[in-house]
Design a protein around this motif. Structure first.
Motif, short mmCIF file in Angstrom:
data_model
loop_
_atom_site.label_atom_id
_atom_site.label_comp_id
_atom_site.label_asym_id
_atom_site.label_seq_id
_atom_site.Cartn_x
_atom_site.Cartn_y
_atom_site.Cartn_z
N UNK A 10 25.82 3.63 -27.15
CA UNK A 10 24.63 2.88 -26.74
C UNK A 10 23.79 3.77 -25.84
N UNK A 11 22.52 3.41 -25.76
CA UNK A 11 21.58 4.14 -24.91
C UNK A 11 21.01 3.19 -23.87
N UNK A 12 20.58 3.77 -22.75
CA UNK A 12 19.94 3.00 -21.69
C UNK A 12 18.66 3.72 -21.29
N UNK A 13 17.56 2.96 -21.26
CA UNK A 13 16.27 3.54 -20.86
C UNK A 13 15.52 2.53 -20.01
N UNK A 14 15.27 2.93 -18.78
CA UNK A 14 14.57 2.07 -17.82
C UNK A 14 15.20 0.68 -17.74
N UNK A 15 16.52 0.67 -17.70
CA UNK A 15 17.26 -0.58 -17.54
C UNK A 15 17.51 -1.36 -18.82
N UNK A 16 16.94 -0.91 -19.91
CA UNK A 16 17.13 -1.59 -21.18
C UNK A 16 18.23 -0.88 -21.98
N UNK A 17 19.05 -1.67 -22.64
CA UNK A 17 20.20 -1.15 -23.36
C UNK A 17 20.09 -1.45 -24.84
N UNK A 18 20.53 -0.50 -25.68
CA UNK A 18 20.52 -0.69 -27.13
C UNK A 18 21.69 0.04 -27.74
N UNK A 19 22.38 -0.60 -28.66
CA UNK A 19 23.52 0.02 -29.34
C UNK A 19 23.03 0.83 -30.55
N UNK A 20 23.84 1.80 -30.93
CA UNK A 20 23.45 2.65 -32.07
C UNK A 20 24.68 3.17 -32.80
N UNK A 21 24.45 3.69 -34.00
CA UNK A 21 25.44 4.51 -34.71
C UNK A 21 24.68 5.66 -35.38
#
Length: 292
Positions: free
Chosen positions: A54-65
């Motif tokens: 997962x990534x985090x940018x400016x407090x926002x989180x998103x999962x990935x593959x």
């Protein structure tokens, strides 16, 4: 997506893409990993296909593959080392995704300082560890890897503890429910056994009463038949036979002629004479008793 404790962490610069074979906006074809283009599908120049995180940018989180290879030239000199799908890029930046032109509003095509967390390495082609530029395996981008933040590890540890506590509570509740069910079944079995025992007891009482009654009846008969008194067996038999004998004698006695002197002139009065000539039942009794 995996939600396990991170096994690698770092910061990179990221861009976005959307390759579905449409040819729109520099599309280079379907993803190399075999999965169709979709939200959460990222591209890496070197990590194994199928890698999750997962990534985090400016407090926002998103999962990935990782499902594709790239970026290409932008990755040289360890510049851009991660390519996000356009929809995730738009969410992290607070912009909108244009399904017609495959672009993100706002005109920003690069995100700097994106934090990535690898939670599981994929089993596809690629290299684990520090990323390297596209087709430049000898050029390791070591600066793209950093120690995993303590707060993240503690957070993950707390999450694991919470999950473990919830699991124990669930097991405890299931155990209590099973014990409750077992106790109810045991109680039901005891009540059923008690009911069956009560039925058997009632049947035994009835048999006992019947047996006692039969015994009493038998005792009565034995008492009646015992002894040599008036109510003895011989006396009862005599009492039963005497009336029959008396009746037979009575009728035999009354059939006798009234007397030899009865003449023809008395034929009209034969019934009267015969009636007067009969002895009464009382006389018969007196005769039997020796008084006649």
């Amino acid at each position: 997506m995996s939600n396990e404790t991170p096994i690698q962490y770092g910061k990179v610069t990221a861009t976005y893409f959307w390759d579905d074979g449409s040819g729109i906006n520099g599309d280079t074809g379907a993803p190399a990993g075999g999965e169709p283009m979709q939200k959460g599908l990222f591209s890496s120049p070197s990590w194994p296909l199928g890698t999750e995180g997962y990534v985090v940018y400016e407090g926002k989180k998103a999962e990935f593959f990782i499902g594709d290879r790239g970026p290409g030239v932008p990755s040289h000199d360890c510049d851009v080392l991660l390519d996000m799908d356009g929809k995730t890029f738009a969410e992290l930046t607070g912009e909108t995704w244009d399904d017609t032109n495959y672009t993100v509003s706002g005109g920003n095509g690069h995100l700097y300082g994106v934090e990535y967390y690898i939670t599981e390495w994929g089993d596809g082609n690629g290299t684990e560890g520090a990323p390297h530029p596209f087709q430049q395996p000898e050029n390791k981008c070591e600066d793209a890897v950093s120690p995993i933040p303590e707060e993240v590890l503690n957070e993950e540890s707390e999450e694991e503890k919470k999950e473990e506590a919830e699991k124990k509570e669930q097991e405890k509740a299931e155990k209590a429910e099973a014990e409750k069910k077992e106790e109810a079944e045991k109680k039901e079995a005891e009540e059923q056994a008690a009911a069956e025992g009560s039925d058997d007891s009632e049947g035994s009482d009835d048999s006992g009463v019947s047996a006692q009654t039969a015994a009493n009846d038998l005792s009565g008969v034995q008492l009646t038949g015992a002894g040599d008194g008036v109510l003895g067996g011989t006396g009862l038999l005599a009492l039963a036979i005497i009336p029959a004998i008396l009746i037979a004698l009575f009728f035999a006695w009354n059939r006798r002629p009234a007397g030899a002197h009865a003449g023809a002139e008395d034929e009209g009065r034969g019934l009267t004479a015969q009636s007067s000539g009969r002895h009464s039942l009382g006389s018969l009794f007196d005769r039997l008793r020796g008084r006649g």
